[in-house]
Design a protein around this motif. Structure first.
Motif, PDB file in Angstrom:
ATOM      1  N   LEU A 108       0.815  -1.211   0.000  1.00 22.46           N
ATOM      2  CA  LEU A 108       0.000   0.000   0.000  1.00 22.46           C
ATOM      3  C   LEU A 108       0.852   1.265   0.000  1.00 22.46           C
ATOM      4  O   LEU A 108       0.495   2.275  -0.616  1.00 22.46           O
ATOM      5  N   ALA A 109       1.979   1.225   0.680  1.00 21.02           N
ATOM      6  CA  ALA A 109       2.868   2.392   0.703  1.00 21.02           C
ATOM      7  C   ALA A 109       3.416   2.690  -0.692  1.00 21.02           C
ATOM      8  O   ALA A 109       3.363   3.825  -1.163  1.00 21.02           O
ATOM      9  N   SER A 110       3.929   1.658  -1.364  1.00 19.60           N
ATOM     10  CA  SER A 110       4.478   1.874  -2.713  1.00 19.60           C
ATOM     11  C   SER A 110       3.373   2.225  -3.704  1.00 19.60           C
ATOM     12  O   SER A 110       3.580   3.021  -4.618  1.00 19.60           O
ATOM     13  N   ALA A 111       2.174   1.643  -3.515  1.00 17.96           N
ATOM     14  CA  ALA A 111       1.052   1.964  -4.399  1.00 17.96           C
ATOM     15  C   ALA A 111       0.643   3.425  -4.251  1.00 17.96           C
ATOM     16  O   ALA A 111       0.386   4.123  -5.241  1.00 17.96           O
ATOM     17  N   SER A 112       0.596   3.922  -3.021  1.00 19.91           N
ATOM     18  CA  SER A 112       0.215   5.315  -2.766  1.00 19.91           C
ATOM     19  C   SER A 112       1.255   6.285  -3.322  1.00 19.91           C
ATOM     20  O   SER A 112       0.919   7.350  -3.837  1.00 19.91           O
TER      21      SER A 112
ATOM     22  N   PHE B  18      -1.093   3.774  -9.191  1.00 17.98           N
ATOM     23  CA  PHE B  18      -1.346   3.023  -7.954  1.00 17.98           C
ATOM     24  C   PHE B  18      -1.037   1.547  -8.161  1.00 17.98           C
ATOM     25  O   PHE B  18      -0.361   0.901  -7.342  1.00 17.98           O
ATOM     26  N   VAL B  19      -1.514   1.000  -9.281  1.00 21.40           N
ATOM     27  CA  VAL B  19      -1.314  -0.424  -9.567  1.00 21.40           C
ATOM     28  C   VAL B  19       0.161  -0.732  -9.823  1.00 21.40           C
ATOM     29  O   VAL B  19       0.696  -1.744  -9.362  1.00 21.40           O
ATOM     30  N   LYS B  20       0.841   0.155 -10.546  1.00 24.76           N
ATOM     31  CA  LYS B  20       2.271  -0.049 -10.800  1.00 24.76           C
ATOM     32  C   LYS B  20       3.065  -0.027  -9.495  1.00 24.76           C
ATOM     33  O   LYS B  20       4.010  -0.805  -9.323  1.00 24.76           O
TER      34      LYS B  20
ATOM     35  N   VAL C 105      11.189  -6.168 -14.584  1.00 33.49           N
ATOM     36  CA  VAL C 105      10.951  -4.752 -14.873  1.00 33.49           C
ATOM     37  C   VAL C 105       9.878  -4.183 -13.948  1.00 33.49           C
ATOM     38  O   VAL C 105       9.954  -3.032 -13.519  1.00 33.49           O
ATOM     39  N   SER C 106       8.869  -5.006 -13.610  1.00 35.01           N
ATOM     40  CA  SER C 106       7.811  -4.550 -12.702  1.00 35.01           C
ATOM     41  C   SER C 106       8.372  -4.195 -11.332  1.00 35.01           C
ATOM     42  O   SER C 106       7.805  -3.360 -10.621  1.00 35.01           O
ATOM     43  N   GLY C 107       9.468  -4.824 -10.955  1.00 30.84           N
ATOM     44  CA  GLY C 107      10.077  -4.573  -9.661  1.00 30.84           C
ATOM     45  C   GLY C 107      11.023  -3.398  -9.633  1.00 30.84           C
ATOM     46  O   GLY C 107      11.781  -3.231  -8.666  1.00 30.84           O
ATOM     47  N   THR C 108      11.015  -2.567 -10.676  1.00 35.69           N
ATOM     48  CA  THR C 108      11.886  -1.398 -10.736  1.00 35.69           C
ATOM     49  C   THR C 108      11.054  -0.122 -10.789  1.00 35.69           C
ATOM     50  O   THR C 108       9.852  -0.155 -11.061  1.00 35.69           O
ATOM     51  N   ASP C 109      11.689   1.023 -10.560  1.00 32.99           N
ATOM     52  CA  ASP C 109      10.958   2.288 -10.609  1.00 32.99           C
ATOM     53  C   ASP C 109      10.919   2.898 -12.005  1.00 32.99           C
ATOM     54  O   ASP C 109      10.301   3.945 -12.214  1.00 32.99           O
ATOM     55  N   THR C 110      11.546   2.252 -12.993  1.00 35.76           N
ATOM     56  CA  THR C 110      11.614   2.801 -14.349  1.00 35.76           C
ATOM     57  C   THR C 110      10.245   3.053 -14.969  1.00 35.76           C
ATOM     58  O   THR C 110       9.995   4.156 -15.489  1.00 35.76           O
ATOM     59  N   PRO C 111       9.310   2.069 -14.985  1.00 33.15           N
ATOM     60  CA  PRO C 111       8.004   2.332 -15.598  1.00 33.15           C
ATOM     61  C   PRO C 111       7.259   3.491 -14.956  1.00 33.15           C
ATOM     62  O   PRO C 111       6.624   4.292 -15.647  1.00 33.15           O
ATOM     63  N   LEU C 112       7.343   3.609 -13.644  1.00 36.09           N
ATOM     64  CA  LEU C 112       6.621   4.659 -12.931  1.00 36.09           C
ATOM     65  C   LEU C 112       7.237   6.028 -13.194  1.00 36.09           C
ATOM     66  O   LEU C 112       6.518   7.003 -13.443  1.00 36.09           O
ATOM     67  N   ILE C 113       8.558   6.115 -13.167  1.00 30.61           N
ATOM     68  CA  ILE C 113       9.227   7.394 -13.426  1.00 30.61           C
ATOM     69  C   ILE C 113       8.964   7.850 -14.852  1.00 30.61           C
ATOM     70  O   ILE C 113       8.694   9.030 -15.110  1.00 30.61           O
ATOM     71  N   ASN C 114       9.018   6.921 -15.796  1.00 31.83           N
ATOM     72  CA  ASN C 114       8.730   7.273 -17.180  1.00 31.83           C
ATOM     73  C   ASN C 114       7.298   7.754 -17.342  1.00 31.83           C
ATOM     74  O   ASN C 114       7.021   8.669 -18.130  1.00 31.83           O
ATOM     75  N   GLN C 115       6.377   7.158 -16.612  1.00 32.71           N
ATOM     76  CA  GLN C 115       4.985   7.595 -16.702  1.00 32.71           C
ATOM     77  C   GLN C 115       4.833   9.026 -16.200  1.00 32.71           C
ATOM     78  O   GLN C 115       4.106   9.815 -16.797  1.00 32.71           O
TER      79      GLN C 115
END
Length: 430
Positions: free
Chosen positions: A246-250, A270-272, A408-418
């Motif tokens: 929940l912390a990482s999702a928020s 949130f899902v990422k 890749v899901s376990g990295t911050d790359t997709p979220l930062i790029n978004q």
């Protein structure tokens, strides 16, 4: 008026609460009885989320610290008010993570489609570099003929750097895949500061707006720092794991909201964020290692043919009863990949033959591929997964893509790029 971080982030926090509530209602419709028991701990976890975000962001600097403190309090209050809604969302964690993996898989599919664009972009970069070098030499020659020796030497050094930066900016604008690799590399080797610097540079190259560049850098740096701190939280019990997810999702939702994302984008963030922690924990359970993303520092080590009658230097993988795990022929043991050096190259076909060809781990192409961000992490995980599941034949190859998706899901790359994409799209819309 200029960008107001406090105003934007407060607004983002409100959007997070609305988005979480809507996403939670949709997910809650399919909740099962077994998941309801697990969901009871989520309300308390949600109350702690704001404090976790606040603490995580305090290290990003005095300016960001004030905004982050306000954000933490706002998110904490919103989380308390929507605690019951978040509880419902947590009741079906499996479906949430499944959707996250599907979303990541779609991104990976799009990246695969853009592989040709990446190849073209690399070719253009090389061509532009050659032209730039020729131009640099021509300019130096003119300055020397004019008697400007010092100027010629100075510009030989500075122009080369300037041309390279310009050519690289052109290349990443031509290929999202190259941008993904660059984002990952910046975060891996530069940490939150590297992520912030690259996000700011990329946004400026795309928009030419210094305020948006600063905003993008602050959000990327704070996101990377916060996710890093969440990763250090304990996860030994169901309650601890739920809080961590929940912390990482928020954090993911808040980052996208602060970037100007709409409700559906915030839910995606949130899902990422949730998938990030889930993927990291699964990776750690399988390999006893963290996802690092760094390139290997050692050459591949050919794995021995494990005949039960022959002693070998690597640990045999054993089942819960302590018995060696054999292949389908009952002849060879499976290797416990965790006993092999983590920093050695693991990309390619495991074999005892040092000259096994293009696809062997010891081949130059495979060892070069291992230097890409997260590729060696993926191979390390996949080898262990294949050993535990006793995979053979085509199943070994078929499971490489899922292994890439999980890593890749376990990295911050997709979220930062978004977040950088949201800022860029917001600037274009205006």
């Amino acid at each position: 008026m200029g960008w107001n971080p406090i105003k934007d982030i407060k607004k983002a926090a409100k959007n997070v609460a609305k988005a979480v509530e809507k996403g939670a209602k949709d997910v809650g419709k399919t909740a099962e009885k077994a998941a309801q028991d697990a969901g009871k701990t989520a309300e308390k976890a949600a109350q702690d989320t704001g404090k976790a975000v606040e603490k995580a962001a305090q290290d990003t600097g005095k300016t960001v610290e004030k905004a982050a403190q306000d954000t933490g309090k706002t998110v904490e209050k919103a989380a308390q008010d929507t605690g019951k809604t978040v509880e419902k969302a947590a009741q079906d964690t499996g479906k949430t993570i499944e959707k996250a993996f599907q979303d990541t898989g779609n991104e990976l599919h799009r990246a695969g489609i853009n592989t040709a664009d990446a190849a073209v972009a690399v070719g253009n970069f090389a061509e532009n570099q050659a032209r730039s070098m020729a131009q640099t030499l021509t300019d130096a020659e003119k300055r020397i003929l004019e008697g400007k020796i010092v100027d010629a030497i100075w510009h030989m050094a500075t122009d080369s750097t300037r041309y390279t930066e310009e050519n690289f900016g052109t290349a990443i604008s031509e290929s999202s895949l190259l941008n993904n690799v660059a984002t990952a590399a910046a975060s891996i080797y530069g940490g939150p500061i590297g992520a912030a610097a690259y996000a700011a540079w990329y946004t400026y190259k795309q928009t030419g707006d210094l305020e948006l560049a600063l905003k993008s850098g602050v959000i990327a740096g704070a996101t990377a720092k916060s996710l890093s701190m969440v990763n250090g939280l304990p996860s030994n019990t169901t309650d601890q794991f739920t809080k961590k997810v929940l912390a990482s999702a928020s954090i993911g939702a808040a980052a996208v909201a602060a970037s100007g994302g709409e409700e559906k984008d915030i839910i995606e963030g949130f899902v990422k964020g949730a998938a990030l922690t889930a993927a990291r924990e699964h990776y750690k359970n399988m390999t006893a290692e963290e996802i690092e993303g760094r390139a290997p520092t050692k050459r591949a080590i050919p794995k021995p043919k494990l005949d039960p009658s022959i002693e070998h230097e690597y640990t045999i993988l054993r089942d819960e009863s302590g018995q060696p795990i054999l292949d389908s022929t009952g002849k060879f043991h499976q290797i416990d990949i965790r006993s092999l050096p983590r920093d050695a190259s693991h990309v390619g076909l495991a074999t005892t033959n040092r000259d096994a060809g293009f696809f062997s781990e010891t081949s130059t192409p495979m060892q070069t591929l291992a230097k890409l961000p997260y590729m060696n992490d993926m191979a390390y995980f996949h080898d262990q997964w294949a050993a535990v599941a006793k995979m053979e034949g085509v199943m070994v190859q078929a499971t490489i893509v899922p292994a890439i998706i999980l890593t890749v899901s376990g990295t911050d790359t997709p979220l930062i790029n978004q977040t950088t994409e949201e800022i860029e799209e917001d600037a274009t819309a205006k």
